[in-house]
Design a protein around this motif. Structure first.
Motif, PDB file in Angstrom:
ATOM      1  N   ALA A 470       0.781  -1.208   0.084  1.00 56.05           N
ATOM      2  CA  ALA A 470       0.009   0.028   0.140  1.00 56.05           C
ATOM      3  C   ALA A 470       0.828   1.197  -0.075  1.00 56.05           C
ATOM      4  O   ALA A 470       0.332   2.223  -0.524  1.00 56.05           O
ATOM      5  CB  ALA A 470      -0.925   0.021   1.274  1.00 56.05           C
ATOM      6  N   ALA A 471       2.059   1.050   0.429  1.00 53.93           N
ATOM      7  CA  ALA A 471       3.007   2.362   0.420  1.00 53.93           C
ATOM      8  C   ALA A 471       3.697   2.298  -0.652  1.00 53.93           C
ATOM      9  O   ALA A 471       4.567   3.161  -0.929  1.00 53.93           O
ATOM     10  CB  ALA A 471       3.929   2.300   1.548  1.00 53.93           C
ATOM     11  N   GLY A 472       3.531   1.350  -1.768  1.00 52.29           N
ATOM     12  CA  GLY A 472       4.480   1.373  -2.966  1.00 52.29           C
ATOM     13  C   GLY A 472       5.804   0.862  -2.782  1.00 52.29           C
ATOM     14  O   GLY A 472       6.531   1.173  -3.514  1.00 52.29           O
ATOM     15  N   ASN A 473       6.180   0.307  -1.949  1.00 51.18           N
ATOM     16  CA  ASN A 473       7.358  -0.418  -1.594  1.00 51.18           C
ATOM     17  C   ASN A 473       7.282  -2.024  -0.978  1.00 51.18           C
ATOM     18  O   ASN A 473       7.077  -2.115   0.126  1.00 51.18           O
ATOM     19  CB  ASN A 473       8.428   0.549  -0.626  1.00 51.18           C
ATOM     20  N   ALA A 474       7.460  -2.882  -2.099  1.00 54.07           N
ATOM     21  CA  ALA A 474       7.229  -4.250  -1.692  1.00 54.07           C
ATOM     22  C   ALA A 474       7.514  -5.150  -2.633  1.00 54.07           C
ATOM     23  O   ALA A 474       7.662  -4.830  -3.778  1.00 54.07           O
ATOM     24  CB  ALA A 474       5.660  -4.577  -1.330  1.00 54.07           C
ATOM     25  N   ALA A 475       7.999  -6.363  -2.223  1.00 52.48           N
ATOM     26  CA  ALA A 475       8.231  -7.327  -3.219  1.00 52.48           C
ATOM     27  C   ALA A 475       7.428  -8.569  -2.715  1.00 52.48           C
ATOM     28  O   ALA A 475       7.089  -8.795  -1.375  1.00 52.48           O
ATOM     29  CB  ALA A 475       9.636  -7.903  -2.946  1.00 52.48           C
ATOM     30  N   ILE A 476       6.583  -9.364  -3.544  1.00 50.87           N
ATOM     31  CA  ILE A 476       5.617 -10.544  -3.136  1.00 50.87           C
ATOM     32  C   ILE A 476       6.343 -11.810  -3.968  1.00 50.87           C
ATOM     33  O   ILE A 476       6.127 -11.870  -5.376  1.00 50.87           O
ATOM     34  CB  ILE A 476       4.263  -9.884  -3.543  1.00 50.87           C
ATOM     35  N   GLN A 477       6.457 -12.580  -3.236  1.00 51.44           N
ATOM     36  CA  GLN A 477       6.915 -13.856  -3.885  1.00 51.44           C
ATOM     37  C   GLN A 477       5.846 -14.874  -3.878  1.00 51.44           C
ATOM     38  O   GLN A 477       4.989 -14.950  -2.966  1.00 51.44           O
ATOM     39  CB  GLN A 477       8.096 -14.648  -3.127  1.00 51.44           C
ATOM     40  N   TYR A 478       5.688 -15.468  -4.909  1.00 50.29           N
ATOM     41  CA  TYR A 478       4.572 -16.523  -5.181  1.00 50.29           C
ATOM     42  C   TYR A 478       5.580 -17.970  -5.537  1.00 50.29           C
ATOM     43  O   TYR A 478       6.114 -18.043  -6.221  1.00 50.29           O
ATOM     44  CB  TYR A 478       4.072 -16.229  -6.627  1.00 50.29           C
ATOM     45  N   LEU A 479       5.224 -18.848  -4.523  1.00 49.46           N
ATOM     46  CA  LEU A 479       5.847 -20.113  -4.259  1.00 49.46           C
ATOM     47  C   LEU A 479       5.317 -21.360  -4.516  1.00 49.46           C
ATOM     48  O   LEU A 479       3.768 -21.397  -4.212  1.00 49.46           O
ATOM     49  CB  LEU A 479       6.446 -20.272  -2.898  1.00 49.46           C
ATOM     50  N   LYS A 480       5.783 -22.305  -5.036  1.00 47.27           N
ATOM     51  CA  LYS A 480       5.044 -23.482  -5.225  1.00 47.27           C
ATOM     52  C   LYS A 480       6.307 -24.584  -4.800  1.00 47.27           C
ATOM     53  O   LYS A 480       7.491 -24.606  -5.547  1.00 47.27           O
ATOM     54  CB  LYS A 480       4.488 -23.843  -6.506  1.00 47.27           C
ATOM     55  N   GLY A 481       5.890 -25.663  -3.926  1.00 46.92           N
ATOM     56  CA  GLY A 481       7.113 -26.559  -3.589  1.00 46.92           C
ATOM     57  C   GLY A 481       8.116 -25.958  -2.969  1.00 46.92           C
ATOM     58  O   GLY A 481       9.374 -26.481  -2.778  1.00 46.92           O
ATOM     59  N   GLY A 482       7.862 -24.787  -2.228  1.00 45.91           N
ATOM     60  CA  GLY A 482       9.109 -24.103  -1.535  1.00 45.91           C
ATOM     61  C   GLY A 482       9.856 -23.368  -2.639  1.00 45.91           C
ATOM     62  O   GLY A 482      10.851 -22.614  -2.196  1.00 45.91           O
ATOM     63  N   GLU A 483       9.700 -23.067  -3.986  1.00 47.65           N
ATOM     64  CA  GLU A 483      10.513 -22.250  -4.596  1.00 47.65           C
ATOM     65  C   GLU A 483       9.747 -21.047  -5.424  1.00 47.65           C
ATOM     66  O   GLU A 483       8.562 -21.159  -5.670  1.00 47.65           O
ATOM     67  CB  GLU A 483      10.729 -23.387  -5.911  1.00 47.65           C
ATOM     68  N   THR A 484      10.429 -19.928  -5.295  1.00 51.43           N
ATOM     69  CA  THR A 484       9.844 -18.974  -5.713  1.00 51.43           C
ATOM     70  C   THR A 484       9.809 -18.705  -7.537  1.00 51.43           C
ATOM     71  O   THR A 484      10.755 -18.886  -7.981  1.00 51.43           O
ATOM     72  CB  THR A 484      10.602 -17.669  -5.318  1.00 51.43           C
ATOM     73  N   LEU A 485       8.683 -18.941  -7.824  1.00 49.31           N
ATOM     74  CA  LEU A 485       8.259 -18.919  -9.262  1.00 49.31           C
ATOM     75  C   LEU A 485       8.041 -17.732  -9.958  1.00 49.31           C
ATOM     76  O   LEU A 485       7.960 -17.471 -11.190  1.00 49.31           O
ATOM     77  CB  LEU A 485       7.234 -20.159  -9.660  1.00 49.31           C
ATOM     78  N   ALA A 486       7.664 -16.859  -9.218  1.00 52.56           N
ATOM     79  CA  ALA A 486       7.224 -15.449  -9.521  1.00 52.56           C
ATOM     80  C   ALA A 486       7.572 -14.605  -8.570  1.00 52.56           C
ATOM     81  O   ALA A 486       7.382 -14.630  -7.627  1.00 52.56           O
ATOM     82  CB  ALA A 486       5.716 -15.529 -10.162  1.00 52.56           C
ATOM     83  N   LEU A 487       7.639 -13.190  -9.115  1.00 54.80           N
ATOM     84  CA  LEU A 487       7.867 -11.987  -8.237  1.00 54.80           C
ATOM     85  C   LEU A 487       7.183 -10.817  -8.703  1.00 54.80           C
ATOM     86  O   LEU A 487       7.417 -10.233 -10.031  1.00 54.80           O
ATOM     87  CB  LEU A 487       9.278 -11.738  -7.946  1.00 54.80           C
ATOM     88  N   ALA A 488       6.318 -10.010  -7.766  1.00 57.94           N
ATOM     89  CA  ALA A 488       5.778  -8.738  -8.098  1.00 57.94           C
ATOM     90  C   ALA A 488       6.433  -7.762  -7.197  1.00 57.94           C
ATOM     91  O   ALA A 488       6.589  -8.186  -6.100  1.00 57.94           O
ATOM     92  CB  ALA A 488       4.276  -8.779  -7.801  1.00 57.94           C
ATOM     93  N   THR A 489       6.753  -6.594  -7.888  1.00 60.44           N
ATOM     94  CA  THR A 489       7.405  -5.671  -6.878  1.00 60.44           C
ATOM     95  C   THR A 489       6.896  -4.315  -7.105  1.00 60.44           C
ATOM     96  O   THR A 489       6.268  -4.140  -8.559  1.00 60.44           O
ATOM     97  CB  THR A 489       9.096  -5.488  -7.263  1.00 60.44           C
ATOM     98  N   LEU A 490       6.834  -3.487  -6.327  1.00 61.73           N
ATOM     99  CA  LEU A 490       6.470  -2.174  -6.297  1.00 61.73           C
ATOM    100  C   LEU A 490       7.510  -1.320  -5.838  1.00 61.73           C
ATOM    101  O   LEU A 490       8.150  -1.401  -4.676  1.00 61.73           O
ATOM    102  CB  LEU A 490       4.953  -1.832  -5.427  1.00 61.73           C
ATOM    103  N   GLY A 491       8.132  -0.457  -6.423  1.00 64.61           N
ATOM    104  CA  GLY A 491       9.336   0.327  -6.052  1.00 64.61           C
ATOM    105  C   GLY A 491      10.572  -0.086  -5.983  1.00 64.61           C
ATOM    106  O   GLY A 491      11.335   0.329  -4.935  1.00 64.61           O
ATOM    107  N   ARG A 492      10.712  -1.507  -6.320  1.00 67.79           N
ATOM    108  CA  ARG A 492      12.005  -2.304  -5.931  1.00 67.79           C
ATOM    109  C   ARG A 492      12.462  -2.924  -7.407  1.00 67.79           C
ATOM    110  O   ARG A 492      12.443  -3.758  -7.815  1.00 67.79           O
ATOM    111  CB  ARG A 492      11.757  -3.347  -5.188  1.00 67.79           C
ATOM    112  N   ASP A 493      12.853  -1.887  -8.428  1.00 65.00           N
ATOM    113  CA  ASP A 493      13.400  -2.412  -9.685  1.00 65.00           C
ATOM    114  C   ASP A 493      14.639  -3.168  -9.736  1.00 65.00           C
ATOM    115  O   ASP A 493      14.545  -3.975 -10.604  1.00 65.00           O
ATOM    116  CB  ASP A 493      13.659  -0.929 -10.389  1.00 65.00           C
ATOM    117  N   LEU A 494      15.519  -2.877  -8.695  1.00 65.38           N
ATOM    118  CA  LEU A 494      16.705  -3.621  -8.941  1.00 65.38           C
ATOM    119  C   LEU A 494      16.510  -5.026  -8.400  1.00 65.38           C
ATOM    120  O   LEU A 494      16.790  -5.828  -8.855  1.00 65.38           O
ATOM    121  CB  LEU A 494      17.723  -3.005  -8.010  1.00 65.38           C
TER     122      LEU A 494
END
Length: 515
Positions: A470-494
């Motif tokens: 909500a503050a525009g600074n976050a990383a959300i990992q989407y995991l399956k079987g303990g492995e991160t298969l996707a990542l959404a970010t706000l304000g974290r380009d690097l």
């Protein structure tokens, strides 16, 4: 349509900079010849290239160095540190390159060099006697250009019935519709560009493909023979089947003509209803709201974008819209459209003199199906983007390809994916046998809130949130079987770039299957 950086930061690199200031593999921003330039130290070598991405003007010095490349923080374009060549979409043009002279413990920038957009950098390529590409969108146009960049000198024919193609399709629902990007930004290439580079642009529809004869039959009766064929026919928007769907104020959004029609209606519209909380629907809602139109979004799911981004991030984006006055009727569908209103399934009447339907797309595969190619929710291709028919390739929205990270065949409807697949298909048409391993990437922009998404996952088992979306600074990992298969970010380009690089490195380390 890049936006040039107008403020030059850092030192004048033509006057030199101490080598001690340059950290290994870390961009150093300065300027020379009146433009932003970045230095990167790699061992004994120091590279110097333009610091402004040729896609949307992103700050390359804030990007990620991977080997001898730099990746743009905004939309993940990739450039060579040695030559400035645009190696990976969405950037199509190279950046300038400078020579670096090292003397007395200082690095001096000298001798600016800039190549044309289809420079071969000394490559020479043999290939089929001719290449025909069906579809002049992201995948098709990128493929045609890459063939020339690889040094292919044979005939290239790019076929599409849409006269405006190719153009910047992602911008149609974003700045262009909002009125902050002029139409002259939308074409990818100026008039006459393809003719100049020996690419024949045919404005026509294709009626049929005959693999046994290596023949394409056009709707105007012409027949074209090919040595290799690339299908890049893209996707078609789903239409809504309810009373009133055919009224003139009801629009889908896929083409530049669609966007022009919506913008024309929005000039006099007071109330707009957007059917569907897809990325297109949500971006269109923000853009129409920015024009002062009262907007209501109607969708059957409980939360916008829930299946792609999850409920938490979906609610954050919904709240951003609501803070700007957009209304939502989630959990509902449209039952009827009249000239003045949209009636919902619960009997609610919503005033509407403009309706935008954004309920998804379907791959345009009827040509491939008619040609007898293997199908499975798209055109089945191998890791080289070859179809079941020798000499025929597929790329973009129609291609169902093997994904090394999930072990599944996937089909992805993203602009950058289509461009990169077109570039890879072109190389493989020329016999380079390059696997397509790029992680999917897309971005969405809604009321100034930008979400970057890298990777692919259909159904995750767990999400991990770092920061505050909500503050525009976050990383959300989407995991399956303990492995991160996707990542959404706000304000974290690097962080997004680092995730993409890790995914790509892991995929490329997977050995090729035995033939």
């Amino acid at each position: 349509m890049s936006e040039e950086q107008t403020t030059l930061a850092g030192p004048d690199l033509s006057s030199g900079v101490e080598l001690s200031q340059l950290r290994e593999g870390v961009p150093f921003l300065g300027h020379a010849d009146g433009e932003a330039v970045m230095l990167v130290r790699q061992g004994e070598a120091v590279r110097a290239i333009g610091a402004t991405c040729t896609h949307y003007g992103g700050p390359l010095a804030e990007g990620l160095v991977v080997g001898e490349t730099i990746h743009c923080p905004w939309h993940h374009a990739c450039f060579s540190l040695r030559t400035g060549e645009a190696l990976g979409a969405p950037a199509l043009n190279p950046v300038a390159c400078w020579q670096v002279e090292v003397s007395g413990g200082r690095a001096f920038v000298r001798g600016r060099r800039e190549e044309g957009p289809l420079a071969t950098y000394g490559r020479q390529a043999n290939g089929p006697e001719s290449v025909v590409i069906v579809g002049a969108g992201a995948a098709g146009s990128a493929a045609a250009e890459m063939l020339r960049r690889q040094g292919y000198g044979g005939p290239i024919t790019l076929i599409d019935p849409e006269r405006d193609a190719p153009y910047d399709r992602p911008n149609l629902s974003k700045d262009y519709m909002a009125g902050t990007a002029p139409e002259e930004w939308i074409p990818l290439r100026p008039e006459g560009f393809y003719q100049e580079h020996g690419i024949e642009r045919v404005i026509a529809a294709v009626d049929s493909i005959h693999p046994d004869q290596k023949l394409v039959r056009l709707s105007d009766g012409r027949k074209l023979h090919y040595g290799a064929l690339l299908l890049a026919t893209g996707a078609c928007p789903l239409e809504i089947n309810i009373p009133g769907a055919g009224f003139g104020h009801v629009h889908t959004l896929r083409t530049l003509a669609d966007a022009r029609a919506i913008i024309a209606d929005a000039k006099d519209a007071r109330h707009a209803v957007v059917l569907g909380a897809s990325f297109i629907g949500m971006e269109a809602a923000a853009s129409l709201g920015a024009r002062g139109v009262d907007v209501t979004v109607v969708a059957p799911n409980a939360v916008p974008l829930e299946r792609t981004l999850g409920p938490d991030l979906g609610r954050v984006l919904q709240a951003v819209h609501q803070a700007h006055g957009v209304n939502f009727r989630m959990g509902h569908t449209a039952a009827e459209i009249t000239p003045e209103a949209v009636w919902l399934d619960d009997g609610t009447e919503l005033p509407a003199d403009l309706v935008v339907v954004g309920i998804g797309v379907r791959p345009d595969t009827w040509l491939a199906r008619g040609a007898g190619l293997q199908m499975e929710n798209g055109v089945v291709v191998n890791e080289f983007l070859e179809t079941s028919e020798p000499g025929i390739y597929a790329a973009g929205d129609i291609a169902r390809y093997p994904d090394e990270r999930t072990g599944e065949r996937i089909r992805v409807e993203h602009w950058v994916v289509a461009q990169r697949q077109g570039q890879t298909a072109a190389k493989n048409i020329l016999g380079q046998r390059e696997r397509y391993t790029d992680p999917p990437f897309f971005w969405t922009q809604q009321w100034g809130t930008i979400v970057d998404y890298v990777g692919h996952i259909r159904a995750w088992e767990e999400t991990r949130v770092d920061g505050d979306p909500a503050a525009g600074n976050a990383a959300i990992q989407y995991l399956k079987g303990g492995e991160t298969l996707a990542l959404a970010t706000l304000g974290r380009d690097l962080e997004s770039l680092q995730a993409e690089a890790a995914m790509e490195s892991a995929a490329r380390s997977v050995p090729l299957p035995e033939p």
